[in-house]
Structure formats: C-alpha cells, structure tokens
Motif scaffolding. Structure first.
Motif, PDB file in Angstrom:
ATOM      1  N   THR A   1      -3.130   3.418  -3.611  1.00  0.00           N
ATOM      2  CA  THR A   1      -1.955   3.835  -2.856  1.00  0.00           C
ATOM      3  C   THR A   1      -1.086   2.637  -2.510  1.00  0.00           C
ATOM      4  O   THR A   1       0.146   2.697  -2.633  1.00  0.00           O
ATOM      5  CB  THR A   1      -2.385   4.571  -1.570  1.00  0.00           C
ATOM      6  N   ILE A   2      -1.689   1.546  -2.096  1.00  0.00           N
ATOM      7  CA  ILE A   2      -0.925   0.342  -1.755  1.00  0.00           C
ATOM      8  C   ILE A   2      -0.159  -0.167  -2.973  1.00  0.00           C
ATOM      9  O   ILE A   2       1.012  -0.550  -2.861  1.00  0.00           O
ATOM     10  CB  ILE A   2      -1.859  -0.740  -1.180  1.00  0.00           C
ATOM     11  N   THR A   3      -0.782  -0.148  -4.155  1.00  0.00           N
ATOM     12  CA  THR A   3      -0.081  -0.632  -5.342  1.00  0.00           C
ATOM     13  C   THR A   3       1.108   0.250  -5.691  1.00  0.00           C
ATOM     14  O   THR A   3       2.108  -0.240  -6.212  1.00  0.00           O
ATOM     15  CB  THR A   3      -1.017  -0.724  -6.567  1.00  0.00           C
ATOM     16  N   LEU A   4       1.023   1.534  -5.408  1.00  0.00           N
ATOM     17  CA  LEU A   4       2.155   2.423  -5.665  1.00  0.00           C
ATOM     18  C   LEU A   4       3.247   2.258  -4.619  1.00  0.00           C
ATOM     19  O   LEU A   4       4.435   2.328  -4.929  1.00  0.00           O
ATOM     20  CB  LEU A   4       1.689   3.877  -5.722  1.00  0.00           C
ATOM     21  N   VAL A   5       2.865   2.032  -3.381  1.00  0.00           N
ATOM     22  CA  VAL A   5       3.854   1.873  -2.299  1.00  0.00           C
ATOM     23  C   VAL A   5       4.629   0.580  -2.474  1.00  0.00           C
ATOM     24  O   VAL A   5       5.843   0.546  -2.268  1.00  0.00           O
ATOM     25  CB  VAL A   5       3.164   1.928  -0.919  1.00  0.00           C
ATOM     26  N   VAL A   6       3.966  -0.495  -2.857  1.00  0.00           N
ATOM     27  CA  VAL A   6       4.629  -1.786  -3.005  1.00  0.00           C
ATOM     28  C   VAL A   6       5.712  -1.715  -4.079  1.00  0.00           C
ATOM     29  O   VAL A   6       6.742  -2.379  -3.973  1.00  0.00           O
ATOM     30  CB  VAL A   6       3.586  -2.882  -3.320  1.00  0.00           C
ATOM     31  N   GLU A   7       5.507  -0.901  -5.098  1.00  0.00           N
ATOM     32  CA  GLU A   7       6.498  -0.760  -6.156  1.00  0.00           C
ATOM     33  C   GLU A   7       7.583   0.259  -5.828  1.00  0.00           C
ATOM     34  O   GLU A   7       8.530   0.400  -6.583  1.00  0.00           O
ATOM     35  CB  GLU A   7       5.825  -0.354  -7.456  1.00  0.00           C
ATOM     36  N   SER A   8       7.451   0.987  -4.731  1.00  0.00           N
ATOM     37  CA  SER A   8       8.421   2.033  -4.422  1.00  0.00           C
ATOM     38  C   SER A   8       9.697   1.441  -3.834  1.00  0.00           C
ATOM     39  O   SER A   8       9.787   0.252  -3.537  1.00  0.00           O
ATOM     40  CB  SER A   8       7.809   3.036  -3.430  1.00  0.00           C
ATOM     41  N   THR A   9      10.685   2.304  -3.652  1.00  0.00           N
ATOM     42  CA  THR A   9      11.968   1.863  -3.086  1.00  0.00           C
ATOM     43  C   THR A   9      11.869   1.599  -1.592  1.00  0.00           C
ATOM     44  O   THR A   9      12.813   1.079  -1.009  1.00  0.00           O
ATOM     45  CB  THR A   9      13.055   2.924  -3.337  1.00  0.00           C
ATOM     46  N   ALA A  10      10.755   1.937  -0.977  1.00  0.00           N
ATOM     47  CA  ALA A  10      10.587   1.685   0.458  1.00  0.00           C
ATOM     48  C   ALA A  10      10.620   0.196   0.773  1.00  0.00           C
ATOM     49  O   ALA A  10      11.008  -0.206   1.867  1.00  0.00           O
ATOM     50  CB  ALA A  10       9.279   2.290   0.961  1.00  0.00           C
TER      51      ALA A  10
ATOM     52  N   LEU B   1       8.993   2.559   6.685  1.00  0.00           N
ATOM     53  CA  LEU B   1       9.051   3.304   5.427  1.00  0.00           C
ATOM     54  C   LEU B   1       7.823   3.073   4.555  1.00  0.00           C
ATOM     55  O   LEU B   1       7.366   3.988   3.875  1.00  0.00           O
ATOM     56  CB  LEU B   1      10.314   2.939   4.652  1.00  0.00           C
ATOM     57  N   THR B   2       7.284   1.878   4.579  1.00  0.00           N
ATOM     58  CA  THR B   2       6.084   1.601   3.795  1.00  0.00           C
ATOM     59  C   THR B   2       4.902   2.389   4.336  1.00  0.00           C
ATOM     60  O   THR B   2       4.149   2.996   3.574  1.00  0.00           O
ATOM     61  CB  THR B   2       5.775   0.099   3.801  1.00  0.00           C
ATOM     62  N   ALA B   3       4.736   2.395   5.639  1.00  0.00           N
ATOM     63  CA  ALA B   3       3.639   3.161   6.248  1.00  0.00           C
ATOM     64  C   ALA B   3       3.816   4.656   5.985  1.00  0.00           C
ATOM     65  O   ALA B   3       2.859   5.354   5.630  1.00  0.00           O
ATOM     66  CB  ALA B   3       3.580   2.883   7.744  1.00  0.00           C
ATOM     67  N   THR B   4       5.031   5.145   6.127  1.00  0.00           N
ATOM     68  CA  THR B   4       5.292   6.562   5.897  1.00  0.00           C
ATOM     69  C   THR B   4       5.052   6.934   4.433  1.00  0.00           C
ATOM     70  O   THR B   4       4.448   7.959   4.141  1.00  0.00           O
ATOM     71  CB  THR B   4       6.748   6.899   6.286  1.00  0.00           C
ATOM     72  N   THR B   5       5.515   6.095   3.514  1.00  0.00           N
ATOM     73  CA  THR B   5       5.311   6.366   2.096  1.00  0.00           C
ATOM     74  C   THR B   5       3.824   6.338   1.749  1.00  0.00           C
ATOM     75  O   THR B   5       3.341   7.189   0.992  1.00  0.00           O
ATOM     76  CB  THR B   5       6.076   5.335   1.234  1.00  0.00           C
ATOM     77  N   GLY B   6       3.083   5.392   2.277  1.00  0.00           N
ATOM     78  CA  GLY B   6       1.646   5.330   2.030  1.00  0.00           C
ATOM     79  C   GLY B   6       0.921   6.554   2.547  1.00  0.00           C
ATOM     80  O   GLY B   6       0.076   7.136   1.856  1.00  0.00           O
TER      81      GLY B   6
END
Length: 165
Positions: A123-132, A141-146
């Motif tokens: 999940t962290i690897t996907l969040v880091v690459e997101s637009t968040a 936004l990172t916490a919410t996206t995760g």
C-alpha cells in the motif's frame, strides 16, 4: 510514443497493478483479519497467485513504459518512483518465494503479522506513486489515500473471497 497511445497504455498498466493489488492484498487482508481460522483454501490461493502475477507484471511494465517514454538512459530514469518500484518488486519477490510456506498452514500468529506487513508495504508503494504526494496537504492526503487503498482491498478482496468460497 504518441501521447494518446501512451496515456491508454499507462492507464491499462495502472489498472493491472491495482487489480493485482486488490486480489493479493484483499485476499491477504481477508485471511489475516476476517477469516477466523486463517485457512488458505485452494481458490483463495489461486486468487492470491493471480494477484501476485498481475501486480508483478504491471510493476515491470510500469518501469519499462516510464523508461521508453522518457527517452533517457536507464540510470537517469531511476528516480524516486523507481526506488518504490524496486521496493514493491522486492516485497512481491518475498511474497512469491515465501508465500507457499506461509500458506501451507493456517494464517495465524506470526503468519498473520507477515501477511499484514506485506499488505501495508504494498500500500505504501502505491501511495507514494499517487498524485497525493504532489499536493500541498501531503500528510493528510497520503494518510487518506493509504487508508482508502487498504479499505478498498479488504472490501473487494473480501467480496471476491466470499464469492470464491
């Protein structure tokens, strides 16, 4: 590469990565949190293996597309997102090598912690690459996206696991 073709290709690869994530992380979350006995029945193992294959192929395709679209040398392309792709591939390699051992017996105790740790790192690897990460409110936004990705994987993976059973 032509930009509309590239956009379709990137969207397709992202879909494959997230589908693999939902199958793998959702099944893992289902085993570790919802399933009281933690038994890895054959259909759930197949779902996890398909998810593992999809997210691996999508991650490799993501790196290749990024490299081909940039037109730069391979060592110049390996920036922050490249590092997280390598972390994701390392976790997936560990899941592939040790997954059979983890699922040989019911997912309880230390196995439960191992599966949940893998899901959180993916999940962290996907969040880091997101637009968040590009937002001024990066922490919220990172916490919410995760949390959203974890909840989505658990919900859809749980539904698919119930349907498979």
């Amino acid at each position: 590469m032509d930009s509309p073709v590239l956009a379709i290709l990137v969207a397709s690869v992202s879909f494959v990565v997230y589908l693999g994530y939902v199958l793998l992380a959702g099944t893992g979350t289902f085993w570790a949190v919802v399933w009281p006995d933690g038994q890895a029945v054959r259909r759930l193992r197949i779902m996890a293996v398909v998810g593992l294959a999809l997210i691996c192929l999508g991650t490799i395709a993501e790196a290749v597309i990024d490299w081909l679209a940039s037109g730069r040398a391979l060592d110049e392309v390996a920036d922050k997102s490249g590092t997280w792709l390598l972390v994701r591939l390392a976790v997936l390699a560990g899941a592939g090598f040790f997954g059979a051992e983890v699922l040989r017996r019911p997912v309880r105790g230390g196995r439960r912690v191992t599966v949940l740790t893998m899901v959180v790192i993916l999940t962290i690897t996907l969040v880091v690459e997101s637009t968040a990460m590009a937002s001024p409110r990066v922490v919220a936004l990172t916490a919410t996206t995760g949390l959203y990705l974890l909840a989505l994987a658990a919900w859809l993976g749980g539904l698919m696991a119930f349907a498979a059973l």
